[in-house]
Design a protein around this motif. Structure first.
Motif, PDB file in Angstrom:
ATOM      1  N   PHE A   1       0.724  -1.045  -0.354  1.00 38.15           N
ATOM      2  CA  PHE A   1       0.435  -0.089  -0.113  1.00 38.15           C
ATOM      3  C   PHE A   1       0.760   1.098  -0.378  1.00 38.15           C
ATOM      4  CE2 PHE A   1      -1.935   3.479   1.980  1.00 38.15           C
ATOM      5  CZ  PHE A   1      -3.280   3.690   1.817  1.00 38.15           C
ATOM      6  N   PHE A   2       1.538   1.357   0.412  1.00 41.20           N
ATOM      7  CA  PHE A   2       3.007   2.633   0.952  1.00 41.20           C
ATOM      8  C   PHE A   2       3.648   2.812  -0.489  1.00 41.20           C
ATOM      9  CE2 PHE A   2       1.671   1.867   5.400  1.00 41.20           C
ATOM     10  CZ  PHE A   2       1.032   3.424   5.523  1.00 41.20           C
ATOM     11  N   ASP A   3       3.726   1.659  -0.877  1.00 37.24           N
ATOM     12  CA  ASP A   3       5.002   1.425  -1.870  1.00 37.24           C
ATOM     13  C   ASP A   3       3.997   1.062  -3.155  1.00 37.24           C
ATOM     14  OD1 ASP A   3       7.196   2.124  -0.557  1.00 37.24           O
ATOM     15  OD2 ASP A   3       7.913   0.022   0.064  1.00 37.24           O
ATOM     16  N   ALA A   4       3.124   1.292  -3.772  1.00 38.61           N
ATOM     17  CA  ALA A   4       2.858   0.873  -4.316  1.00 38.61           C
ATOM     18  C   ALA A   4       3.355   1.643  -6.154  1.00 38.61           C
ATOM     19  CB  ALA A   4       1.524   0.896  -4.709  1.00 38.61           C
ATOM     20  N   HIS A   5       3.669   2.724  -5.750  1.00 37.20           N
ATOM     21  CA  HIS A   5       3.946   3.778  -6.502  1.00 37.20           C
ATOM     22  C   HIS A   5       5.244   3.722  -6.941  1.00 37.20           C
ATOM     23  CE1 HIS A   5       5.395   5.614  -2.891  1.00 37.20           C
ATOM     24  NE2 HIS A   5       6.617   6.596  -3.801  1.00 37.20           N
ATOM     25  N   ARG A   6       5.917   2.814  -6.451  1.00 34.08           N
ATOM     26  CA  ARG A   6       6.868   2.982  -6.669  1.00 34.08           C
ATOM     27  C   ARG A   6       7.806   1.554  -7.332  1.00 34.08           C
ATOM     28  NH1 ARG A   6      11.882   1.615  -1.968  1.00 34.08           N
ATOM     29  NH2 ARG A   6      12.573   1.496  -3.614  1.00 34.08           N
ATOM     30  N   VAL A   7       6.138   0.661  -7.461  1.00 30.76           N
ATOM     31  CA  VAL A   7       5.932  -0.804  -7.637  1.00 30.76           C
ATOM     32  C   VAL A   7       5.460   0.051  -9.175  1.00 30.76           C
ATOM     33  CG1 VAL A   7       4.525  -2.908  -8.357  1.00 30.76           C
ATOM     34  CG2 VAL A   7       6.048  -2.467  -5.861  1.00 30.76           C
TER      35      VAL A   7
ATOM     36  N   GLU B   1      17.723  -4.063  -8.083  1.00 32.37           N
ATOM     37  CA  GLU B   1      17.138  -3.303  -6.400  1.00 32.37           C
ATOM     38  C   GLU B   1      16.180  -2.820  -5.643  1.00 32.37           C
ATOM     39  OE1 GLU B   1      20.021   1.011  -5.263  1.00 32.37           O
ATOM     40  OE2 GLU B   1      20.397   0.308  -7.342  1.00 32.37           O
ATOM     41  N   LEU B   2      15.359  -3.023  -6.866  1.00 31.03           N
ATOM     42  CA  LEU B   2      13.920  -2.291  -6.199  1.00 31.03           C
ATOM     43  C   LEU B   2      13.698  -3.792  -5.124  1.00 31.03           C
ATOM     44  CD1 LEU B   2      11.620  -0.608  -5.227  1.00 31.03           C
ATOM     45  CD2 LEU B   2      10.520  -1.856  -8.293  1.00 31.03           C
ATOM     46  N   LEU B   3      13.685  -4.957  -5.834  1.00 35.01           N
ATOM     47  CA  LEU B   3      13.238  -5.861  -5.404  1.00 35.01           C
ATOM     48  C   LEU B   3      13.970  -6.729  -4.042  1.00 35.01           C
ATOM     49  CD1 LEU B   3      12.900  -7.928  -8.330  1.00 35.01           C
ATOM     50  CD2 LEU B   3      10.507  -7.326  -7.531  1.00 35.01           C
ATOM     51  N   LEU B   4      15.343  -6.139  -3.990  1.00 34.72           N
ATOM     52  CA  LEU B   4      15.885  -6.259  -2.927  1.00 34.72           C
ATOM     53  C   LEU B   4      14.940  -5.710  -1.687  1.00 34.72           C
ATOM     54  CD1 LEU B   4      18.284  -7.928  -1.428  1.00 34.72           C
ATOM     55  CD2 LEU B   4      19.878  -6.250  -2.412  1.00 34.72           C
ATOM     56  N   ALA B   5      15.796  -4.213  -2.308  1.00 33.83           N
ATOM     57  CA  ALA B   5      15.371  -3.305  -1.437  1.00 33.83           C
ATOM     58  C   ALA B   5      13.222  -3.855  -0.475  1.00 33.83           C
ATOM     59  CB  ALA B   5      15.045  -1.643  -1.514  1.00 33.83           C
ATOM     60  N   LEU B   6      12.674  -4.364  -1.517  1.00 35.75           N
ATOM     61  CA  LEU B   6      11.129  -4.804  -1.106  1.00 35.75           C
ATOM     62  C   LEU B   6      11.238  -5.701  -0.593  1.00 35.75           C
ATOM     63  CD1 LEU B   6       8.877  -3.802  -3.953  1.00 35.75           C
ATOM     64  CD2 LEU B   6       9.084  -2.212  -1.872  1.00 35.75           C
TER      65      LEU B   6
END
Length: 366
Positions: free
Chosen positions: A167-173, A186-191
């Motif tokens: 919900f909070f990271d929907a915009h990043r996805v 890198e994004l997948l690792l951070a999530l």
């Protein structure tokens, strides 16, 4: 019904011996949630410490195979073997830290709960482990319901954490769909790191509760009936009746040995029936008079009987024998406080010209 009654009768806390026997057989309290938590923490450590540069190293090692596969020489079996060895080595260097961190995490969770020990009893096959009745009791008993509750709690926590995270990271996805594909790892690792961190924090309370419950349930399973406590006490300390019988036999043997020593006495001090003390004093042996026998009631009468048979003088002095009885020890000299009065008695009954021992008794003890 009998099993329920048996459990209800186990009202006593386990003894130290029962606990030690259980530990030696490998029956130890283990929290499964602590093991799961350690695995999650290990994966989180892998993400922080290894994944980033580990994947980079593995990609660099395999880059030649991906970019220019036609340039790889495969003329015979040895070339194929060398290629497989290279791929295996690159993969091994990547996987080894992962396996090591997971192993360290699992072993640490076990060792922190219980001291490591090698128990062969745990690996022996047991039919009750495959018994449908035992399995049904494990599933629908107290522990089974506890495991079910923990599973529901974990499912709810993980579901809530995932929902909140997306919900909070929907915009990043969503924006990742239009970004450079090279930024996706890198994004997948951070999530993943954020997800694992949130799960670890959320399940700490569950781990603490499970550790407490597992140890409480373990002690409850080890509870004993009062009869079991008594039997164990008998086993460790000996049967009280048997010990009493052995003490009685020992007293009888000591009494017979004492009565057999009465003929060695020089004098017997007694009151009419209740007490008797047999003393031996020989000048050549040196020292103070020694107590060779003492007794009350029937034993006192037996001492007097043996003394009379062997012509040993028996002096009736009620105050003296009562004051001496509790202060003298068998096979030990009399205390100095009785030297004077005993010397007078020896002098009275043994003094004559043919008895130099008696004639010297007064000066030797006074």
């Amino acid at each position: 019904m009998s099993e329920e009654q048996d459990r209800a009768s186990k009202t006593e806390e386990p003894t130290e011996k029962k606990i030690q026997d259980a530990l030696e057989k490998g029956n130890v309290p283990v929290s499964k949630e602590a093991l799961t938590f350690s695995s999650i923490v290990s994966i989180l450590a892998i993400c922080f410490l290894h994944i980033s540069h580990g994947v980079t190293g593995l990609a660099g090692a395999l880059e030649r195979f991906i970019d220019d596969p036609a340039g790889i020489a495969l003329h015979d079996g040895s070339d194929a073997t060398s290629l497989m060895h290279a791929i295996a080595a690159a993969s091994g260097w990547f996987l080894l830290p992962l396996v090591a961190l997971l192993a360290v995490g699992g072993l640490s969770a076990s060792f922190l709960q219980n001291r490591p020990r090698l128990v062969g009893e745990r690996i022996k096959p047991k039919l009750n482990r495959i018994s449908p009745k035992s399995g049904f009791r494990r599933l629908f008993g107290e522990q089974g319901w506890m495991e079910f509750g923990k599973a529901i709690f974990k499912l709810a926590i993980i579901g809530f954490v995932i929902a909140a995270l997306f919900f909070f990271d929907a915009h990043r996805v969503v924006s990742a769909m239009y970004s450079d594909p090279s930024a996706l790892p890198e994004l997948l690792l951070a999530l993943t790191v954020r997800l694992l961190t949130a799960v670890c924090i959320a399940t700490i309370l569950l781990v603490i509760v499970d550790i407490i419950f597992s140890r409480s349930h373990w002690r409850k399973e080890l509870r004993m009936t009062r009869q079991e406590v008594k039997d164990e006490h008998k086993q460790m300390e000996g049967d009280p009746q048997m010990k009493a019988k052995m003490r009685s036999l020992a007293r009888d043997r000591a009494r017979r040995r004492m009565i057999a020593d009465v003929p060695r006495a020089t004098i017997v001090i007694a009151n009419p029936t209740h007490y008797a003390i047999a003393l031996r004093y020989v000048l050549e042996e040196g020292g103070a008079p020694v107590v060779v026998a003492k007794g009350k009631d029937l034993v006192a009468l037996k001492i007097r009987e043996v003394a009379e048979i062997n012509a040993i003088p028996v002096i009736e002095d009620k105050p003296l024998v009562r004051s001496m009885y509790d202060k003298v020890e068998l096979d030990y000299p009399i205390p100095p406080e009785f030297y004077q009065v005993v010397a007078e008695l020896l002098y009275l009954f043994h003094y004559n010209r043919n008895n130099p021992v008696g004639s010297s008794a007064g000066s030797g003890l006074s």
